[in-house]
Design a protein around this motif. Sequence first.
Motif, PDB file in Angstrom:
ATOM      1  N   SER A 169       3.148  -1.902  -2.038  1.00  0.00           N
ATOM      2  CA  SER A 169       4.004  -0.857  -1.477  1.00  0.00           C
ATOM      3  C   SER A 169       5.466  -1.071  -1.830  1.00  0.00           C
ATOM      4  O   SER A 169       6.263  -0.132  -1.784  1.00  0.00           O
ATOM      5  N   GLY A 170       5.846  -2.301  -2.138  1.00  0.00           N
ATOM      6  CA  GLY A 170       7.244  -2.617  -2.405  1.00  0.00           C
ATOM      7  C   GLY A 170       8.074  -2.791  -1.144  1.00  0.00           C
ATOM      8  O   GLY A 170       9.286  -2.955  -1.210  1.00  0.00           O
ATOM      9  N   VAL A 171       7.413  -2.761   0.026  1.00  0.00           N
ATOM     10  CA  VAL A 171       8.105  -2.897   1.304  1.00  0.00           C
ATOM     11  C   VAL A 171       7.980  -4.335   1.790  1.00  0.00           C
ATOM     12  O   VAL A 171       6.901  -4.931   1.731  1.00  0.00           O
ATOM     13  N   THR A 172       9.069  -4.902   2.263  1.00  0.00           N
ATOM     14  CA  THR A 172       9.041  -6.221   2.889  1.00  0.00           C
ATOM     15  C   THR A 172       9.624  -6.105   4.297  1.00  0.00           C
ATOM     16  O   THR A 172      10.607  -5.392   4.516  1.00  0.00           O
ATOM     17  N   HIS A 173       9.014  -6.811   5.235  1.00  0.00           N
ATOM     18  CA  HIS A 173       9.459  -6.766   6.627  1.00  0.00           C
ATOM     19  C   HIS A 173       8.778  -7.915   7.368  1.00  0.00           C
ATOM     20  O   HIS A 173       7.637  -8.266   7.059  1.00  0.00           O
ATOM     21  N   PRO A 174       9.458  -8.497   8.355  1.00  0.00           N
ATOM     22  CA  PRO A 174       8.837  -9.613   9.090  1.00  0.00           C
ATOM     23  C   PRO A 174       7.519  -9.244   9.773  1.00  0.00           C
ATOM     24  O   PRO A 174       6.653 -10.117   9.956  1.00  0.00           O
ATOM     25  N   LYS A 175       7.337  -7.995  10.158  1.00  0.00           N
ATOM     26  CA  LYS A 175       6.094  -7.573  10.819  1.00  0.00           C
ATOM     27  C   LYS A 175       4.944  -7.346   9.842  1.00  0.00           C
ATOM     28  O   LYS A 175       3.782  -7.250  10.258  1.00  0.00           O
ATOM     29  N   LEU A 176       5.265  -7.200   8.570  1.00  0.00           N
ATOM     30  CA  LEU A 176       4.309  -6.650   7.602  1.00  0.00           C
ATOM     31  C   LEU A 176       3.584  -7.722   6.806  1.00  0.00           C
ATOM     32  O   LEU A 176       4.186  -8.649   6.278  1.00  0.00           O
ATOM     33  N   ARG A 177       2.255  -7.545   6.736  1.00  0.00           N
ATOM     34  CA  ARG A 177       1.431  -8.288   5.784  1.00  0.00           C
ATOM     35  C   ARG A 177       0.699  -7.261   4.937  1.00  0.00           C
ATOM     36  O   ARG A 177       0.323  -6.192   5.436  1.00  0.00           O
ATOM     37  N   GLU A 178       0.489  -7.580   3.678  1.00  0.00           N
ATOM     38  CA  GLU A 178      -0.078  -6.591   2.757  1.00  0.00           C
ATOM     39  C   GLU A 178      -1.278  -7.152   2.020  1.00  0.00           C
ATOM     40  O   GLU A 178      -1.258  -8.295   1.551  1.00  0.00           O
ATOM     41  N   ILE A 179      -2.321  -6.343   1.950  1.00  0.00           N
ATOM     42  CA  ILE A 179      -3.479  -6.643   1.114  1.00  0.00           C
ATOM     43  C   ILE A 179      -3.552  -5.583   0.024  1.00  0.00           C
ATOM     44  O   ILE A 179      -3.602  -4.382   0.326  1.00  0.00           O
ATOM     45  N   VAL A 180      -3.540  -6.002  -1.216  1.00  0.00           N
ATOM     46  CA  VAL A 180      -3.725  -5.085  -2.343  1.00  0.00           C
ATOM     47  C   VAL A 180      -5.177  -5.203  -2.787  1.00  0.00           C
ATOM     48  O   VAL A 180      -5.634  -6.267  -3.191  1.00  0.00           O
ATOM     49  N   HIS A 181      -5.898  -4.094  -2.669  1.00  0.00           N
ATOM     50  CA  HIS A 181      -7.334  -4.090  -2.974  1.00  0.00           C
ATOM     51  C   HIS A 181      -7.663  -2.799  -3.705  1.00  0.00           C
ATOM     52  O   HIS A 181      -7.452  -1.701  -3.164  1.00  0.00           O
ATOM     53  N   SER A 182      -8.177  -2.898  -4.896  1.00  0.00           N
ATOM     54  CA  SER A 182      -8.337  -1.725  -5.757  1.00  0.00           C
ATOM     55  C   SER A 182      -9.552  -0.878  -5.421  1.00  0.00           C
ATOM     56  O   SER A 182      -9.552   0.336  -5.670  1.00  0.00           O
ATOM     57  N   ASP A 183     -10.597  -1.458  -4.843  1.00  0.00           N
ATOM     58  CA  ASP A 183     -11.850  -0.729  -4.649  1.00  0.00           C
ATOM     59  C   ASP A 183     -12.147  -0.550  -3.161  1.00  0.00           C
ATOM     60  O   ASP A 183     -12.736  -1.422  -2.523  1.00  0.00           O
ATOM     61  N   PHE A 184     -11.778   0.595  -2.615  1.00  0.00           N
ATOM     62  CA  PHE A 184     -12.031   0.867  -1.202  1.00  0.00           C
ATOM     63  C   PHE A 184     -13.494   1.202  -0.928  1.00  0.00           C
ATOM     64  O   PHE A 184     -13.889   1.332   0.224  1.00  0.00           O
ATOM     65  N   GLN A 185     -14.292   1.339  -1.994  1.00  0.00           N
ATOM     66  CA  GLN A 185     -15.725   1.546  -1.807  1.00  0.00           C
ATOM     67  C   GLN A 185     -16.455   0.226  -1.578  1.00  0.00           C
ATOM     68  O   GLN A 185     -17.625   0.219  -1.181  1.00  0.00           O
ATOM     69  N   ASP A 186     -15.772  -0.885  -1.828  1.00  0.00           N
ATOM     70  CA  ASP A 186     -16.352  -2.216  -1.604  1.00  0.00           C
ATOM     71  C   ASP A 186     -15.296  -3.084  -0.928  1.00  0.00           C
ATOM     72  O   ASP A 186     -14.405  -3.627  -1.578  1.00  0.00           O
ATOM     73  N   LEU A 187     -15.421  -3.221   0.374  1.00  0.00           N
ATOM     74  CA  LEU A 187     -14.438  -3.985   1.148  1.00  0.00           C
ATOM     75  C   LEU A 187     -14.892  -5.411   1.441  1.00  0.00           C
ATOM     76  O   LEU A 187     -14.197  -6.149   2.141  1.00  0.00           O
ATOM     77  N   SER A 188     -16.048  -5.800   0.896  1.00  0.00           N
ATOM     78  CA  SER A 188     -16.590  -7.126   1.216  1.00  0.00           C
ATOM     79  C   SER A 188     -15.627  -8.267   0.887  1.00  0.00           C
ATOM     80  O   SER A 188     -15.569  -9.254   1.643  1.00  0.00           O
ATOM     81  N   PRO A 189     -14.816  -8.192  -0.201  1.00  0.00           N
ATOM     82  CA  PRO A 189     -13.903  -9.308  -0.473  1.00  0.00           C
ATOM     83  C   PRO A 189     -12.796  -9.474   0.565  1.00  0.00           C
ATOM     84  O   PRO A 189     -12.215 -10.553   0.677  1.00  0.00           O
ATOM     85  N   ILE A 190     -12.482  -8.411   1.313  1.00  0.00           N
ATOM     86  CA  ILE A 190     -11.360  -8.500   2.256  1.00  0.00           C
ATOM     87  C   ILE A 190     -11.776  -8.266   3.704  1.00  0.00           C
ATOM     88  O   ILE A 190     -10.934  -8.313   4.602  1.00  0.00           O
ATOM     89  N   GLN A 191     -13.045  -8.024   3.970  1.00  0.00           N
ATOM     90  CA  GLN A 191     -13.468  -7.595   5.297  1.00  0.00           C
ATOM     91  C   GLN A 191     -13.136  -8.606   6.399  1.00  0.00           C
ATOM     92  O   GLN A 191     -12.835  -8.219   7.537  1.00  0.00           O
ATOM     93  N   ASP A 192     -13.156  -9.888   6.068  1.00  0.00           N
ATOM     94  CA  ASP A 192     -12.849 -10.896   7.084  1.00  0.00           C
ATOM     95  C   ASP A 192     -11.379 -10.901   7.486  1.00  0.00           C
ATOM     96  O   ASP A 192     -11.016 -11.494   8.507  1.00  0.00           O
ATOM     97  N   GLN A 193     -10.532 -10.241   6.696  1.00  0.00           N
ATOM     98  CA  GLN A 193      -9.108 -10.144   7.030  1.00  0.00           C
ATOM     99  C   GLN A 193      -8.793  -8.904   7.870  1.00  0.00           C
ATOM    100  O   GLN A 193      -7.653  -8.722   8.293  1.00  0.00           O
ATOM    101  N   LEU A 194      -9.814  -8.086   8.126  1.00  0.00           N
ATOM    102  CA  LEU A 194      -9.617  -6.837   8.854  1.00  0.00           C
ATOM    103  C   LEU A 194     -10.052  -6.981  10.308  1.00  0.00           C
ATOM    104  O   LEU A 194     -10.673  -6.084  10.888  1.00  0.00           O
ATOM    105  N   THR A 195      -9.693  -8.076  10.923  1.00  0.00           N
ATOM    106  CA  THR A 195     -10.122  -8.404  12.281  1.00  0.00           C
ATOM    107  C   THR A 195      -8.906  -8.684  13.158  1.00  0.00           C
ATOM    108  O   THR A 195      -7.921  -9.259  12.698  1.00  0.00           O
ATOM    109  N   GLY A 196      -8.977  -8.277  14.414  1.00  0.00           N
ATOM    110  CA  GLY A 196      -7.923  -8.597  15.364  1.00  0.00           C
ATOM    111  C   GLY A 196      -6.878  -7.516  15.533  1.00  0.00           C
ATOM    112  O   GLY A 196      -5.758  -7.792  15.959  1.00  0.00           O
TER     113      GLY A 196
END
Length: 220
Positions: A39-66
């Motif tokens: 996104s090009g945005v930086t902020h103390p509140k912000l964490r960013e995941i760049v993931h190209s394939d939204f049809q397959d979230l298995s590589p990042i699914q464990d980070q989508l908790t909480g």
Amino acid sequence: MKIKAIVTGATGMVGEGVLHECLNHPDVEQVLSVSRKPSGVTHPKLREIVHSDFQDLSPIQDQLTGYNACFFCLGVSSVGMKQPEYRRLTYDLTLHFAETLLPRNPDLTFCYVSGAGTDSTGHGRSMWARVKGQTENKLLGLGFRQAYMFRPGFMKATPGLKNVLPMYKYTNWLYPILRRFTPQYVSTLQELGLAMINVVREGYSKSVLEVPDIVALAKA
């Protein structure tokens, strides 16, 4: 309550605007941006995941908790697109993301950016409106603690943001006129972002929010 939100589509006009409001709101504690490119945005509140394939979230699914909110602002234009492809990139993609979040975030409020003119029957003549309506209906039946479908119309862009659609760069001057004479179709992008934040905090009497609802919620 303090909000921990996932925002999708932050490299588009709507997602960037919603992200901007989240980062500047005192009740939003953390933001996770999930997008196909930085996104090009930086902020103390912000964490960013760049993931190209939204049809397959298995590589990042464990980070989508909480998290207790998801502001789903990712979308594509239907211009020049056949229904199977538009449905894959709208209905299938959105539902895959929502169904990935649901078991990992039992207290989550899911907010989906749809659009004015969406067809809740799912059987109208307009292809994009049918697909959006079918997407809304399915999201509302998934079992989230709260789920809200937002249907913005013409929006005044937030000053200073970089992903404003070209049309809005040339039509922003119309905003005061449209707001005065057709207020039921016109809001600001800031109002959309604030309404999404406020619906997580306060709830709302309707699950499908048209422009007047968005404007009212922004003032809550």
